[in-house]
Write a protein that holds these residues in place. Structure first.
Motif, PDB file in Angstrom:
ATOM      1  N   ILE A  12       1.043  -1.723   0.185  1.00 25.66           N
ATOM      2  CA  ILE A  12      -0.006  -0.127  -0.089  1.00 25.66           C
ATOM      3  C   ILE A  12       0.908   1.650   0.209  1.00 25.66           C
ATOM      4  CG2 ILE A  12      -1.916   1.297   0.972  1.00 25.66           C
ATOM      5  CD1 ILE A  12      -2.774  -1.222   2.288  1.00 25.66           C
ATOM      6  N   THR A  13       1.039   2.380  -1.066  1.00 24.29           N
ATOM      7  CA  THR A  13       2.053   2.988  -1.239  1.00 24.29           C
ATOM      8  C   THR A  13       1.560   4.272  -0.194  1.00 24.29           C
ATOM      9  OG1 THR A  13       2.179   2.633  -3.871  1.00 24.29           O
ATOM     10  CG2 THR A  13       3.004   4.515  -3.246  1.00 24.29           C
ATOM     11  N   LEU A  81      -8.940  -2.257   6.687  1.00 23.72           N
ATOM     12  CA  LEU A  81      -9.909  -0.997   6.116  1.00 23.72           C
ATOM     13  C   LEU A  81      -9.826  -1.052   4.950  1.00 23.72           C
ATOM     14  CD1 LEU A  81     -11.553  -0.254   8.670  1.00 23.72           C
ATOM     15  CD2 LEU A  81     -11.527   1.963   7.948  1.00 23.72           C
ATOM     16  N   ALA A  82      -8.276  -1.257   4.190  1.00 29.35           N
ATOM     17  CA  ALA A  82      -7.661  -0.785   3.204  1.00 29.35           C
ATOM     18  C   ALA A  82      -8.760  -1.841   1.929  1.00 29.35           C
ATOM     19  CB  ALA A  82      -6.927  -0.225   3.016  1.00 29.35           C
ATOM     20  N   ARG A  83      -8.710  -3.199   2.437  1.00 30.09           N
ATOM     21  CA  ARG A  83      -8.903  -4.270   1.876  1.00 30.09           C
ATOM     22  C   ARG A  83     -10.602  -5.131   2.132  1.00 30.09           C
ATOM     23  NH1 ARG A  83      -4.363  -8.487   3.754  1.00 30.09           N
ATOM     24  NH2 ARG A  83      -2.454  -6.996   2.360  1.00 30.09           N
ATOM     25  N   VAL A  89     -17.520   0.147   0.654  1.00 32.46           N
ATOM     26  CA  VAL A  89     -18.223   1.983   0.893  1.00 32.46           C
ATOM     27  C   VAL A  89     -17.374   1.920  -0.320  1.00 32.46           C
ATOM     28  CG1 VAL A  89     -17.622   3.933   1.451  1.00 32.46           C
ATOM     29  CG2 VAL A  89     -17.940   2.393   3.114  1.00 32.46           C
ATOM     30  N   ALA A  90     -16.530   1.948  -1.052  1.00 32.68           N
ATOM     31  CA  ALA A  90     -16.231   1.290  -3.071  1.00 32.68           C
ATOM     32  C   ALA A  90     -17.105   1.368  -3.523  1.00 32.68           C
ATOM     33  CB  ALA A  90     -14.886   1.732  -3.256  1.00 32.68           C
ATOM     34  N   LYS A  91     -17.386   0.679  -3.830  1.00 27.44           N
ATOM     35  CA  LYS A  91     -18.108  -0.124  -4.443  1.00 27.44           C
ATOM     36  C   LYS A  91     -19.323  -0.111  -3.793  1.00 27.44           C
ATOM     37  CE  LYS A  91     -15.048  -2.967  -6.229  1.00 27.44           C
ATOM     38  NZ  LYS A  91     -14.795  -2.829  -8.167  1.00 27.44           N
ATOM     39  N   ALA A  92     -20.226   0.251  -2.976  1.00 24.20           N
ATOM     40  CA  ALA A  92     -21.572  -0.284  -2.818  1.00 24.20           C
ATOM     41  C   ALA A  92     -22.041   1.556  -2.827  1.00 24.20           C
ATOM     42  CB  ALA A  92     -21.907  -0.026  -1.787  1.00 24.20           C
ATOM     43  N   ALA A 219      -8.197   0.796  -1.630  1.00 23.13           N
ATOM     44  CA  ALA A 219      -9.901   0.333  -1.822  1.00 23.13           C
ATOM     45  C   ALA A 219     -10.054   0.972  -2.939  1.00 23.13           C
ATOM     46  CB  ALA A 219     -10.434   0.787  -0.609  1.00 23.13           C
ATOM     47  N   MET A 220     -10.252   1.833  -3.484  1.00 21.75           N
ATOM     48  CA  MET A 220     -10.195   2.175  -4.850  1.00 21.75           C
ATOM     49  C   MET A 220     -10.099   1.311  -6.184  1.00 21.75           C
ATOM     50  SD  MET A 220     -11.085   6.305  -4.517  1.00 21.75           S
ATOM     51  CE  MET A 220     -11.098   6.693  -6.344  1.00 21.75           C
ATOM     52  N   ARG A 221      -8.426   1.153  -6.047  1.00 28.33           N
ATOM     53  CA  ARG A 221      -8.288   0.181  -7.434  1.00 28.33           C
ATOM     54  C   ARG A 221      -8.595  -0.866  -6.981  1.00 28.33           C
ATOM     55  NH1 ARG A 221      -3.522   3.526  -5.735  1.00 28.33           N
ATOM     56  NH2 ARG A 221      -2.610   1.631  -4.635  1.00 28.33           N
TER      57      ARG A 221
END
Length: 251
Positions: A12-13, A81-83, A89-92, A219-221
């Motif tokens: 995670i950069t 959380l990130a995974r 949340v991002a997909k929903a 998470a967005m990727r």
């Protein structure tokens, strides 16, 4: 890395340049205020009453001071959380904007099924139900009624995604609000459970704030096949917390 989250870390950069992502559109003052409202500990969903096994980690001696608490929470952000939560949340968020109820149901089922203890499942469902009640008092959005029908209950990330989508804010800012709300609640839990003072809590919150943008971008990727919920030591400690002799928090 904290002993409580012993799994292999994928990258995670944290390079500052990689965190600079321009939003699709400017964030209006109204949307910003609504996101701040959703991230606030004053939001009546009960987030302050959960430690997400941190209290059990203190009881087990895994966390004894500020440095260990900071490492623990940064690891939880990046490995958990990130995974999982942020990815849902991002997909929903997009699914609610498309009114794609099938995807919402799929995400809610996945999140429910991947809670690794009864406490963590109850937390996700109680906070989700509470946010539904809060949303019902705001306006006549028909999507709230559909959210309320999710079985066995609407989960917190799926409910938050609808609330955030209603603000008109871009996805990235919605995820930042979700993550910061989590961070503030967890720091408050650490203040009581470890315990330590307000200055130490602010230093930890600062470390989490530095790590949150990269976690959000990660998470967005993520593709659906890459989403995961695998923090075994958190699950063990959460299960132990259910029968812990003395405790402050509900999880």
């Amino acid at each position: 890395m904290s002993t409580a989250l012993t799994i292999t870390r994928t990258a995670i950069t944290t390079d500052p340049v990689s965190r600079i992502v321009k939003p699709a559109r400017a964030l209006s003052g109204s949307a910003l205020l609504q996101l701040m409202w959703l991230a606030s500990p004053a939001l009546p969903v009960g987030g302050f009453s959960y430690s997400e096994a941190l209290e059990a980690a203190v009881e087990a001696g895994c966390i004894v001071d500020e440095a260990q608490a900071a490492r623990w929470l940064v690891d939880q952000l990046q490995l958990g959380l990130a995974r999982s939560d942020l990815a849902v949340v991002a997909k929903a968020f997009g699914a609610w904007r498309r009114d794609d109820l099938a995807t919402v149901i799929e995400l809610n089922d996945w999140f429910t099924q991947t809670r690794e203890s009864s406490e963590l499942r109850q937390q996700a469902q109680q906070m989700g139900r509470s946010l539904v009640e809060w949303l019902k008092n705001r306006d006549g959005d028909p999507r709230v009624a559909r959210l309320a029908t999710l079985s066995p209950a609407p989960t917190w990330p799926v409910a938050f995604a609808l609330a955030a989508a209603q603000t008109g804010a871009p996805l990235r800012e919605a995820l930042l609000a979700f993550a910061f709300g989590w961070a503030e609640n967890m720091v408050q839990a650490a203040l009581k459970a470890v315990p330590f003072g307000q200055s130490a809590g602010q230093r930890i919150l600062g470390r989490l704030s530095e790590a949150i943008p990269a976690a959000v971008e990660h998470a967005m990727r993520l593709h659906d096949s890459e989403r995961q919920a695998f923090t075994p030591m958190l699950a063990i400690l959460s299960a132990q917390h259910e029968t812990q002799y003395s405790r402050i928090f509900r999880s």
